[in-house]
Design a protein around this motif. Structure first.
Motif, short mmCIF file in Angstrom:
data_model
loop_
_atom_site.label_atom_id
_atom_site.label_comp_id
_atom_site.label_asym_id
_atom_site.label_seq_id
_atom_site.Cartn_x
_atom_site.Cartn_y
_atom_site.Cartn_z
N PRO A 190 0.83 -1.32 0.02
CA PRO A 190 -0.20 0.09 0.06
C PRO A 190 0.77 1.44 -0.13
CG PRO A 190 -0.95 -1.49 1.39
CD PRO A 190 0.32 -2.23 1.16
N LEU A 238 2.15 1.91 -3.65
CA LEU A 238 1.08 2.10 -4.76
C LEU A 238 1.24 3.60 -5.37
CD1 LEU A 238 -1.82 -0.13 -3.55
CD2 LEU A 238 -0.53 -0.49 -5.52
N PRO A 239 1.31 4.64 -4.72
CA PRO A 239 1.27 5.63 -5.18
C PRO A 239 2.80 5.93 -6.20
CG PRO A 239 0.71 6.09 -2.89
CD PRO A 239 1.17 4.74 -3.25
N PHE A 290 2.03 3.96 -9.34
CA PHE A 290 1.35 4.41 -10.29
C PHE A 290 1.83 5.77 -10.93
CE2 PHE A 290 -2.44 2.52 -8.18
CZ PHE A 290 -3.23 2.35 -9.68
N GLU A 299 -6.46 5.59 -10.50
CA GLU A 299 -5.77 5.62 -9.56
C GLU A 299 -6.50 6.44 -8.23
OE1 GLU A 299 -1.58 8.13 -8.02
OE2 GLU A 299 -2.32 8.41 -10.31
N ARG A 300 -7.19 7.31 -8.56
CA ARG A 300 -7.90 8.31 -7.67
C ARG A 300 -9.07 7.22 -6.99
NH1 ARG A 300 -9.04 14.31 -10.01
NH2 ARG A 300 -6.75 14.76 -10.17
N ALA A 348 -8.61 3.91 -6.69
CA ALA A 348 -8.12 2.86 -6.03
C ALA A 348 -7.47 3.36 -4.75
CB ALA A 348 -7.05 2.10 -6.90
N LEU A 349 -6.92 4.47 -4.60
CA LEU A 349 -6.05 5.15 -3.69
C LEU A 349 -6.85 6.33 -3.24
CD1 LEU A 349 -2.66 4.84 -5.23
CD2 LEU A 349 -3.96 2.89 -4.12
N TRP A 381 -7.12 7.27 -0.20
CA TRP A 381 -6.42 7.87 1.03
C TRP A 381 -5.24 8.75 0.60
CZ3 TRP A 381 -5.59 3.06 -0.45
CH2 TRP A 381 -4.22 2.69 -0.93
N VAL A 382 -4.71 8.70 -0.66
CA VAL A 382 -3.60 9.59 -1.15
C VAL A 382 -4.07 11.04 -1.13
CG1 VAL A 382 -1.95 10.04 -3.01
CG2 VAL A 382 -2.47 7.59 -2.37
N ARG A 383 -5.07 11.61 -1.69
CA ARG A 383 -5.42 12.78 -1.83
C ARG A 383 -5.69 13.25 -0.40
NH1 ARG A 383 -6.44 15.21 -6.59
NH2 ARG A 383 -8.15 16.45 -5.91
#
Length: 265
Positions: free
Chosen positions: A180, A183-184, A187, A251-252, A254-255, A257-259
């Motif tokens: 996890p 992953l950023p 991508f 990406e947005r 699937a992830l 929590w990144v933003r």
């Protein structure tokens, strides 16, 4: 919420994401059109936007069919390189001897201009889709390997310490912590590789393809039909943009929590 209330930030961001690119496109097309008109540029040298639109209208069915062939080839080449790149990048991050054995070879392979391999690929694979996919694979393979390896080897220290504190196994640490966190970065490599896949497909189609927009560009340019060639180039740009932002959307989703955990403008 009344009509006088200001729009919410998400709506403003959505409007900006649409309006600013449209403004940039309008300025670019306007400058192009103005330049070809003011300087009376010959259509064979540089067609104007109406000439390009006319080329699309004349060969719309053919161009759309070849656009589909190019898009499918780009997606397949990207998918193959993504699978192989993630696996090899994971192996590099997981086992130091593997990195020492093969990392220099990967760097050397990436340094070789892929166009230089075109004559050999024609001998190996002949004409058709196989060499086109191989070219796309080679062009976008290395960024995925690199981003995967970097992401898996730069796990935040606090997360790694947390995994050790709960006596997590090697697999559990990889599954719930290292992957996890990587992953950023992975991508990032995928986003770099997606437009490269389109480039690789077009190079392959120009060299030994039997279908696709690359073949159209070669044929129409040789016949002096620059307008249709520019139409194919424009369609290639559209395909690249659509595929890239489709990947960004994935990406947005699937992830998420990144933003939420990083600052964004």
């Amino acid at each position: 919420m009344t009509d006088s209330d200001p729009p919410s930030p998400p709506r403003r961001r959505t409007a900006s994401a649409v309006l600013w690119p449209l403004l940039g496109l309008s300025i670019a097309v306007g400058a192009w059109w103005t330049g070809t008109t003011v300087f009376a540029v010959n259509t064979v040298v540089l067609p104007s936007p109406p000439d390009v639109l006319g080329g699309f209208q004349r060969y719309r069915g053919l161009l759309l069919a070849e656009t589909w062939h190019t898009t499918v080839a780009a997606v397949l080449g990207f998918a193959l390189s993504a699978i192989a790149g993630v696996l090899i990048g994971t192996a590099i991050a997981a086992w130091r001897p593997f990195e020492r054995m093969f990392a220099p070879l990967l760097v050397a392979f990436n340094a070789v201009p892929k166009v230089a391999l075109a004559p050999l690929m024609l001998i190996w694979f002949g004409y058709g889709r196989t060499p086109v996919l191989a070219m796309a694979f080679m062009v976008c393979f290395f960024p995925i390997v690199l981003s995967t390896a970097v992401g898996l080897t730069t796990t935040p220290a606090d997360l790694a310490e947390l995994a050790r504190s709960v006596n997590a196994t090697r697999w559990q640490t990889f599954r719930w912590v290292r992957l996890p966190a990587a992953l950023p970065q992975m991508f990032v490599g995928l986003r770099v590789a997606m437009p490269l896949a389109v480039i690789g497909v077009v190079v392959g189609e120009m060299q030994y393809g039997e279908t696709g927009l690359g073949m159209i560009i070669v044929q129409t340019s040789g016949q002096g039909d620059t307008a249709t060639a520019f139409t194919a180039i424009t369609l290639l740009a559209v395909v690249s943009i659509v595929l890239y932002y489709l990947l960004v959307t994935i990406e947005r989703l699937a992830l998420p929590w990144v933003r939420a955990t990083t600052s964004a403008r």
